[in-house]
Design a protein around this motif. Structure first.
Motif, PDB file in Angstrom:
ATOM      1  N   LYS A   6      31.464  38.396 -25.891  1.00 14.29           N
ATOM      2  CA  LYS A   6      31.470  39.388 -24.620  1.00 14.29           C
ATOM      3  C   LYS A   6      32.440  40.575 -24.845  1.00 14.29           C
ATOM      4  O   LYS A   6      33.761  40.599 -25.128  1.00 14.29           O
ATOM      5  CB  LYS A   6      31.996  38.570 -23.366  1.00 14.29           C
ATOM      6  CG  LYS A   6      31.617  39.625 -22.110  1.00 14.29           C
ATOM      7  CD  LYS A   6      32.276  38.719 -21.185  1.00 14.29           C
ATOM      8  CE  LYS A   6      31.853  39.533 -19.614  1.00 14.29           C
ATOM      9  NZ  LYS A   6      32.204  38.547 -18.503  1.00 14.29           N
ATOM     10  N   GLN A   7      31.935  41.945 -24.962  1.00 11.43           N
ATOM     11  CA  GLN A   7      32.638  43.154 -25.227  1.00 11.43           C
ATOM     12  C   GLN A   7      32.371  43.972 -23.938  1.00 11.43           C
ATOM     13  O   GLN A   7      31.189  44.045 -23.407  1.00 11.43           O
ATOM     14  CB  GLN A   7      32.219  43.796 -26.310  1.00 11.43           C
ATOM     15  CG  GLN A   7      32.322  42.857 -27.709  1.00 11.43           C
ATOM     16  CD  GLN A   7      31.081  42.449 -28.254  1.00 11.43           C
ATOM     17  OE1 GLN A   7      30.313  42.928 -28.167  1.00 11.43           O
ATOM     18  NE2 GLN A   7      31.479  40.889 -28.738  1.00 11.43           N
ATOM     19  N   ARG A   8      33.415  44.732 -23.768  1.00 11.89           N
ATOM     20  CA  ARG A   8      33.398  45.787 -22.524  1.00 11.89           C
ATOM     21  C   ARG A   8      33.479  47.204 -23.238  1.00 11.89           C
ATOM     22  O   ARG A   8      34.303  47.391 -24.225  1.00 11.89           O
ATOM     23  CB  ARG A   8      34.414  45.494 -21.624  1.00 11.89           C
ATOM     24  CG  ARG A   8      34.523  46.669 -20.607  1.00 11.89           C
ATOM     25  CD  ARG A   8      35.452  46.295 -19.358  1.00 11.89           C
ATOM     26  NE  ARG A   8      36.717  46.202 -19.984  1.00 11.89           N
ATOM     27  CZ  ARG A   8      37.787  46.979 -19.748  1.00 11.89           C
ATOM     28  NH1 ARG A   8      37.455  47.989 -19.313  1.00 11.89           N
ATOM     29  NH2 ARG A   8      38.961  46.792 -20.365  1.00 11.89           N
ATOM     30  N   ASN A  64      24.889  43.990 -19.588  1.00  8.62           N
ATOM     31  CA  ASN A  64      25.209  43.786 -18.164  1.00  8.62           C
ATOM     32  C   ASN A  64      24.244  42.751 -17.446  1.00  8.62           C
ATOM     33  O   ASN A  64      23.762  43.030 -16.386  1.00  8.62           O
ATOM     34  CB  ASN A  64      24.752  45.260 -17.258  1.00  8.62           C
ATOM     35  CG  ASN A  64      25.700  46.404 -18.023  1.00  8.62           C
ATOM     36  OD1 ASN A  64      26.762  46.287 -18.536  1.00  8.62           O
ATOM     37  ND2 ASN A  64      25.034  47.581 -17.915  1.00  8.62           N
ATOM     38  N   GLY A  76      31.535  51.283 -19.575  1.00  4.94           N
ATOM     39  CA  GLY A  76      31.397  50.288 -18.330  1.00  4.94           C
ATOM     40  C   GLY A  76      30.467  49.261 -18.673  1.00  4.94           C
ATOM     41  O   GLY A  76      30.409  48.295 -18.100  1.00  4.94           O
ATOM     42  N   ASP A  77      29.588  49.163 -19.768  1.00  6.71           N
ATOM     43  CA  ASP A  77      28.651  48.474 -19.973  1.00  6.71           C
ATOM     44  C   ASP A  77      29.578  47.101 -20.610  1.00  6.71           C
ATOM     45  O   ASP A  77      30.236  47.127 -21.254  1.00  6.71           O
ATOM     46  CB  ASP A  77      27.544  48.788 -20.965  1.00  6.71           C
ATOM     47  CG  ASP A  77      26.609  49.782 -20.320  1.00  6.71           C
ATOM     48  OD1 ASP A  77      26.478  49.955 -19.227  1.00  6.71           O
ATOM     49  OD2 ASP A  77      26.013  50.483 -21.193  1.00  6.71           O
ATOM     50  N   VAL A  78      28.896  45.762 -20.226  1.00  8.39           N
ATOM     51  CA  VAL A  78      29.103  44.683 -21.036  1.00  8.39           C
ATOM     52  C   VAL A  78      28.202  44.225 -21.778  1.00  8.39           C
ATOM     53  O   VAL A  78      26.809  43.808 -21.238  1.00  8.39           O
ATOM     54  CB  VAL A  78      29.494  43.740 -19.738  1.00  8.39           C
ATOM     55  CG1 VAL A  78      29.845  42.365 -20.298  1.00  8.39           C
ATOM     56  CG2 VAL A  78      30.863  44.232 -19.004  1.00  8.39           C
ATOM     57  N   ASP A 126      37.602  44.779 -26.340  1.00  9.78           N
ATOM     58  CA  ASP A 126      36.906  46.123 -25.922  1.00  9.78           C
ATOM     59  C   ASP A 126      36.602  46.897 -27.099  1.00  9.78           C
ATOM     60  O   ASP A 126      36.881  46.804 -28.044  1.00  9.78           O
ATOM     61  CB  ASP A 126      37.803  46.700 -25.087  1.00  9.78           C
ATOM     62  CG  ASP A 126      38.310  46.124 -23.801  1.00  9.78           C
ATOM     63  OD1 ASP A 126      37.277  45.320 -23.335  1.00  9.78           O
ATOM     64  OD2 ASP A 126      39.140  46.596 -23.102  1.00  9.78           O
TER      65      ASP A 126
END
Length: 279
Positions: free
Chosen positions: A275-277, A206, A261-263, A111
């Protein structure tokens, strides 16, 4: 063959994946770091790979950055002409250098915390180059290949207000936030890639496409970058060189900046994806 570091932060296990099997490297080295690379570690792994023990449960482990904390993270700015244009700049005549703090390097799927006061967090997929041998005053770009261990997928996250408006003329304030350089999933040795100067690289936010280009569009190619840097500083084994990002970032004005909240997903052909949140 690809080198990995698997396990919780600070407890990563050095490993190698070959023909779909992940093997434990702890009989050869305590970590994948500058000392390992400088001692021709990649060759030693290749020569003994079939005798290394299988790392049980490897698929369940967190994927860490594929190299232990480097002594330096050196970055080349505006190294794709279209990205320079969307940033409002002419293509550079010589490589533009800035630095990220080594503690920005984290795992590829960790994250990313939006820093306090940040309003313009941006994504940047980049080809990362890992140094294998001390490089100083190289005589030609061709000589650079003797000093490169391999390549990684690298994310140069940037806080644009800090980079451009509060910088005092330098960029690094906007480049050094905690977790601002997700790296990996793996370190792919030079011999495993046919041509690092012809790899597709891409990013999405997203699930929506952002960047989609190829390293063939680099203004300064990999060997030229390493040779050029060696004229001004000494590159050490384990150092990371980020080679620049293509067009399609939020700085262009075409997309919103990242929010909680974006990915973000990025990837490079032959090197894997991340892949990061944003939290």
């Amino acid at each position: 063959m690809e080198l990995l570091r698997l396990g919780e932060l600070g407890e990563e296990i050095p490993a190698v994946r070959h023909n779909g099997i992940t093997r434990d490297l702890r009989s050869l080295t305590a970590d994948i770091d500058g000392a390992f690379l400088a001692s021709d570690g990649v060759t030693r792994v290749r020569e003994s790979i079939e005798t290394l023990p299988v790392l049980e449960g490897a698929d369940e482990l967190r994927v860490g950055a594929p190299i232990a904390r480097p002594s330096a993270v050196l970055c080349i700015g505006m190294n794709y002409a279209a990205h320079a244009a969307e940033s409002g700049s002419a293509p550079p005549e010589v490589p533009v250098l800035f630095f990220k703090h080594p503690n920005t390097v984290v795992g590829p799927n960790d994250d990313v915390a939006l820093p306090p006061g940040s309003a313009k967090l941006d994504w940047e997929v980049e080809l990362g180059v890992v140094i294998s041998k001390r490089a100083s005053y190289l005589t030609s770009p061709e000589q650079a290949w003797d000093h490169i261990a391999g390549f990684v997928t690298s994310q140069d996250l940037s806080e644009r207000t800090w980079q451009l408006e509060e910088s005092g003329g330098q960029w690094s304030k906007g480049k050094c936030g905690p977790s601002f350089n997700p790296l990996g999933p793996s370190l792919v040795p030079v011999s495993e890639l046919a041509d690092p100067n012809a790899l597709r690289l891409w990013s999405t936010v997203n699930g929506e496409p952002r960047q989609d280009s190829t390293t063939a569009d680099l203004i300064f190619d990999v060997a030229t970058i390493v040779w050029h840097l060696s004229q001004y500083l000494t590159l050490e084994p384990g150092d990371l060189v980020n080679t620049g990002t293509p067009e399609g970032v939020a700085l262009s004005g075409r997309f919103p900046y990242l929010a909680v909240g974006d990915v973000v997903e990025i990837g490079i052909e032959g090197l894997g994806q991340q892949k990061q949140r944003i939290i």
